[in-house]
Design a protein around this motif. Structure first.
Motif, mmCIF file in Angstrom:
data_model
loop_
_atom_site.group_PDB
_atom_site.id
_atom_site.type_symbol
_atom_site.label_atom_id
_atom_site.label_comp_id
_atom_site.label_asym_id
_atom_site.label_seq_id
_atom_site.Cartn_x
_atom_site.Cartn_y
_atom_site.Cartn_z
ATOM 1 N N LYS A 136 -36.290 23.889 23.524
ATOM 2 C CA LYS A 136 -37.581 23.809 24.202
ATOM 3 C C LYS A 136 -37.390 23.793 25.721
ATOM 4 O O LYS A 136 -36.628 22.995 26.259
ATOM 5 C CB LYS A 136 -38.327 22.552 23.757
ATOM 6 C CG LYS A 136 -39.756 22.473 24.268
ATOM 7 C CD LYS A 136 -40.465 21.267 23.678
ATOM 8 C CE LYS A 136 -41.923 21.224 24.138
ATOM 9 N NZ LYS A 136 -42.643 20.068 23.540
ATOM 10 N N GLY A 137 -38.065 24.692 26.400
ATOM 11 C CA GLY A 137 -37.950 24.786 27.846
ATOM 12 C C GLY A 137 -36.770 25.611 28.314
ATOM 13 O O GLY A 137 -36.575 25.802 29.520
ATOM 14 N N CYS A 138 -35.966 26.102 27.352
ATOM 15 C CA CYS A 138 -34.757 26.866 27.706
ATOM 16 C C CYS A 138 -34.889 28.344 27.378
ATOM 17 O O CYS A 138 -33.932 29.111 27.545
ATOM 18 C CB CYS A 138 -33.536 26.302 26.962
ATOM 19 S SG CYS A 138 -33.223 24.559 27.280
ATOM 20 N N VAL A 139 -36.053 28.749 26.883
ATOM 21 C CA VAL A 139 -36.249 30.130 26.437
ATOM 22 C C VAL A 139 -37.348 30.798 27.259
ATOM 23 O O VAL A 139 -38.387 30.188 27.554
ATOM 24 C CB VAL A 139 -36.621 30.171 24.942
ATOM 25 C CG1 VAL A 139 -36.874 31.599 24.481
ATOM 26 C CG2 VAL A 139 -35.516 29.535 24.109
ATOM 27 N N GLU A 140 -37.114 32.027 27.610
ATOM 28 C CA GLU A 140 -38.102 32.800 28.348
ATOM 29 C C GLU A 140 -38.005 34.259 27.918
ATOM 30 O O GLU A 140 -36.933 34.853 27.942
ATOM 31 C CB GLU A 140 -37.854 32.679 29.853
ATOM 32 C CG GLU A 140 -38.950 33.313 30.708
ATOM 33 C CD GLU A 140 -38.750 33.064 32.183
ATOM 34 O OE1 GLU A 140 -39.594 33.516 32.979
ATOM 35 O OE2 GLU A 140 -37.739 32.416 32.570
ATOM 36 N N GLY A 141 -39.132 34.801 27.471
ATOM 37 C CA GLY A 141 -39.137 36.185 27.015
ATOM 38 C C GLY A 141 -38.245 36.429 25.818
ATOM 39 O O GLY A 141 -37.676 37.524 25.665
ATOM 40 N N GLY A 142 -38.122 35.435 24.952
ATOM 41 C CA GLY A 142 -37.290 35.589 23.762
ATOM 42 C C GLY A 142 -35.804 35.489 24.015
ATOM 43 O O GLY A 142 -35.000 35.771 23.121
ATOM 44 N N LYS A 143 -35.413 35.090 25.231
ATOM 45 C CA LYS A 143 -33.996 34.969 25.573
ATOM 46 C C LYS A 143 -33.735 33.604 26.221
ATOM 47 O O LYS A 143 -34.644 32.966 26.746
ATOM 48 C CB LYS A 143 -33.582 36.074 26.538
ATOM 49 C CG LYS A 143 -33.721 37.477 25.972
ATOM 50 C CD LYS A 143 -33.278 38.515 26.991
ATOM 51 C CE LYS A 143 -33.420 39.928 26.446
ATOM 52 N NZ LYS A 143 -32.988 40.940 27.449
ATOM 53 N N LEU A 144 -32.459 33.195 26.181
ATOM 54 C CA LEU A 144 -32.082 31.966 26.868
ATOM 55 C C LEU A 144 -32.210 32.175 28.374
ATOM 56 O O LEU A 144 -31.834 33.223 28.905
ATOM 57 C CB LEU A 144 -30.633 31.580 26.517
ATOM 58 C CG LEU A 144 -30.375 31.097 25.093
ATOM 59 C CD1 LEU A 144 -28.874 30.899 24.878
ATOM 60 C CD2 LEU A 144 -31.114 29.799 24.814
ATOM 61 N N LYS A 145 -32.744 31.183 29.057
ATOM 62 C CA LYS A 145 -32.882 31.276 30.505
ATOM 63 C C LYS A 145 -31.515 31.328 31.179
ATOM 64 O O LYS A 145 -30.510 30.846 30.643
ATOM 65 C CB LYS A 145 -33.662 30.065 31.035
ATOM 66 C CG LYS A 145 -35.139 30.054 30.672
ATOM 67 C CD LYS A 145 -35.814 28.839 31.280
ATOM 68 C CE LYS A 145 -37.303 28.823 30.966
ATOM 69 N NZ LYS A 145 -37.957 27.619 31.541
ATOM 70 N N GLU A 146 -31.493 31.914 32.334
ATOM 71 C CA GLU A 146 -30.264 32.006 33.126
ATOM 72 C C GLU A 146 -29.743 30.600 33.419
ATOM 73 O O GLU A 146 -30.474 29.702 33.825
ATOM 74 C CB GLU A 146 -30.558 32.737 34.445
ATOM 75 C CG GLU A 146 -29.322 33.083 35.242
ATOM 76 C CD GLU A 146 -28.505 34.202 34.606
ATOM 77 O OE1 GLU A 146 -27.287 34.258 34.842
ATOM 78 O OE2 GLU A 146 -29.105 35.029 33.872
ATOM 79 N N GLY A 147 -28.448 30.412 33.195
ATOM 80 C CA GLY A 147 -27.823 29.122 33.485
ATOM 81 C C GLY A 147 -27.817 28.144 32.332
ATOM 82 O O GLY A 147 -27.170 27.092 32.412
ATOM 83 N N ILE A 148 -28.536 28.448 31.238
ATOM 84 C CA ILE A 148 -28.537 27.570 30.062
ATOM 85 C C ILE A 148 -27.273 27.823 29.254
ATOM 86 O O ILE A 148 -27.012 28.952 28.826
ATOM 87 C CB ILE A 148 -29.782 27.811 29.182
ATOM 88 C CG1 ILE A 148 -31.063 27.466 29.949
ATOM 89 C CG2 ILE A 148 -29.687 27.002 27.899
ATOM 90 C CD1 ILE A 148 -31.178 26.015 30.347
ATOM 91 N N ARG A 149 -26.513 26.804 29.058
ATOM 92 C CA ARG A 149 -25.257 26.927 28.301
ATOM 93 C C ARG A 149 -25.372 26.123 27.001
ATOM 94 O O ARG A 149 -25.693 24.928 27.021
ATOM 95 C CB ARG A 149 -24.059 26.445 29.129
ATOM 96 C CG ARG A 149 -23.817 27.321 30.362
ATOM 97 C CD ARG A 149 -22.639 26.831 31.177
ATOM 98 N NE ARG A 149 -21.349 27.052 30.527
ATOM 99 C CZ ARG A 149 -20.690 28.215 30.543
ATOM 100 N NH1 ARG A 149 -21.216 29.271 31.160
ATOM 101 N NH2 ARG A 149 -19.533 28.339 29.961
ATOM 102 N N VAL A 150 -25.088 26.803 25.899
ATOM 103 C CA VAL A 150 -25.167 26.191 24.573
ATOM 104 C C VAL A 150 -23.803 26.302 23.898
ATOM 105 O O VAL A 150 -23.198 27.378 23.882
ATOM 106 C CB VAL A 150 -26.241 26.874 23.701
ATOM 107 C CG1 VAL A 150 -26.346 26.183 22.340
ATOM 108 C CG2 VAL A 150 -27.591 26.886 24.412
ATOM 109 N N TYR A 151 -23.333 25.184 23.347
ATOM 110 C CA TYR A 151 -22.040 25.150 22.663
ATOM 111 C C TYR A 151 -22.242 24.707 21.214
ATOM 112 O O TYR A 151 -23.179 23.956 20.900
ATOM 113 C CB TYR A 151 -21.075 24.164 23.340
ATOM 114 C CG TYR A 151 -20.670 24.551 24.740
ATOM 115 C CD1 TYR A 151 -19.535 25.322 24.972
ATOM 116 C CD2 TYR A 151 -21.423 24.131 25.839
ATOM 117 C CE1 TYR A 151 -19.148 25.666 26.258
ATOM 118 C CE2 TYR A 151 -21.054 24.477 27.130
ATOM 119 C CZ TYR A 151 -19.914 25.238 27.334
ATOM 120 O OH TYR A 151 -19.540 25.593 28.615
#
Length: 389
Positions: A136-151
């Motif tokens: 939530k808050g990390c997605v924009e236009g169906g993609k992960l926002k720039e700078g969001i890192r998921v492990y």
């Protein structure tokens, strides 16, 4: 003012009650042991004597259990006992637990850096299924926002310093369905990431897509996940039928019945969280499985396995109350995985991702009759129409 009976008075009353019962048995020429062993058919007279000795207790029980509610409560206790009896006596439990532990190797801890932690599991190849609300808050236009890192972390099972986990960086988000819809996301692992601690390439465990199955209406089940971002845990649950959800909430509130303020506060809180949506008449009532679990925050995205080891649901949320480390769950719910799979197929088809759809998803669907039926309902009909043309 009536005096409180002392120890000697209580002892005398007990003696009188025992004497009265023994006199009845002696008149019949029946010993206490024989009466118990043979279940004396005329024992009603003894029961009547005991009832007369405890008028206050009788009145109390009648007030606590009006009409036939005592028999209903007794039956609930018997059912609870039968569940416990099955749990500890079923000869296949060890085999089932071993199977679940093996399947649980595909479960991973999901870390959205500086945002939250949750759980996910391998769908197939290097694709991870988890809840959308973790992002939530990390997605924009169906993609992960720039700078969001998921492990994602696998083998996060043993406490430090013995932990030997493998981790991967998420490269991109393949499919996303917001929490207002089906609340799921598919994340793709970056194959080039490696564990810097061991300087070795990590291996992704097998996917669980081909283990997908239907939503059970009741029965035993199991969640495997990472509550509170901690080590992997497994929690045995029992699915609460739709018609019994309201009673389950009522039973939970009973422990606070001496504090009207506490009960009111909990009801207000869980209503604010949307608990009415899963009750009969709610917009999710027929779309989720419900149960009680001790796995709270951090468990979102965990697979729920049915009694046969099939993945039937995606654990999504619970209605909680309490403070700090004393959180309690009134009731929790999970989404069935087959509607999620249908949505995945639809989204891949709409996006024109035919290579992945035909080469991988279709291959998995052919192995599983439940998946094949769903897949054909989305893709198969169109293929038949094209062939006819």
């Amino acid at each position: 003012m009536q005096d409180t009976p002392g120890a000697s008075d209580i002892s005398q009353q007990r003696c009188e009650r025992e004497t009265a019962v023994l006199e009845v048995l002696q008149q019949r020429g029946t010993s206490v042991r024989a009466a118990v062993a043979n279940k004396d058919k005329n024992i009603a007279e003894i029961y009547q004597i005991l009832r007369e000795q405890y008028p206050d207790l009788k009145e109390l029980m009648e007030n606590r259990f009006p009409d036939d509610s005592y028999q209903k409560a007794l039956e609930l206790r018997r059912e609870d006992f039968r569940k416990i009896q099955r749990l500890f006596s079923h000869p296949a439990l060890i085999h089932r637990d071993r199977k679940l532990i093996k399947l649980g190797e595909s479960v991973c801890k999901v870390v959205v850096k500086d945002v939250c932690e949750g759980t996910g599991f391998v769908l197939f190849d290097n694709f991870i299924l988890t809840n959308a609300h973790l992002l939530k808050g990390c997605v924009e236009g169906g993609k992960l926002k720039e700078g969001i890192r998921v492990y994602v972390f696998f083998n996060y099972d043993d406490p430090e310093p013995h932990t030997k986990f493998d981790y991967f960086l998420i490269e991109r988000m393949l499919v996303y369905s917001s929490e207002d819809e089906l609340d799921y996301a598919i994340l793709e692992i970056n194959w080039q990431e490696y564990n810097q601690a061991t300087q070795t390439r990590n291996k992704v465990p097998p996917g669980l897509l081909q283990k997908f199955g239907p939503l059970p209406l009741s029965g035993e089940a199991c969640i495997v996940g990472h509550p509170a971002g901690g080590l992997k845990q497994m929690d045995s649950i029992y699915i609460i039928e739709k018609e019994k959800r309201e009673q389950a909430v009522h039973d939970h509130l009973q422990q606070y019945k001496d504090s009207i303020f506490t009960v009111y506060s909990i009801i207000h809180l869980i209503k604010k969280q949307g608990i009415e949506n899963i009750m009969i008449g709610g917009n999710k009532a027929d779309k989720v499985a419900t149960y009680n679990t001790s796995m709270y925050h951090g468990s979102s995205g965990s697979p729920v396995f049915d009694a046969h080891g099939q993945v039937c649901c995606l654990h999504t949320a619970g209605f909680l109350h309490g403070f700090l480390n004393h959180k309690k769950c009134v009731i929790a719910y999970a989404q069935p995985v087959l509607p999620i799979f249908k949505d995945i197929v639809s989204k891949l088809k709409e996006s024109g991702n035919n290579d992945l759809l035909r080469l991988r998803v279709e291959k998995e669907a052919k192995i599983n009759s439940y998946l094949k039926k769903v897949y054909d309902s989305v893709v198969g009909l169109e293929d038949e129409a094209m062939e006819t043309d």
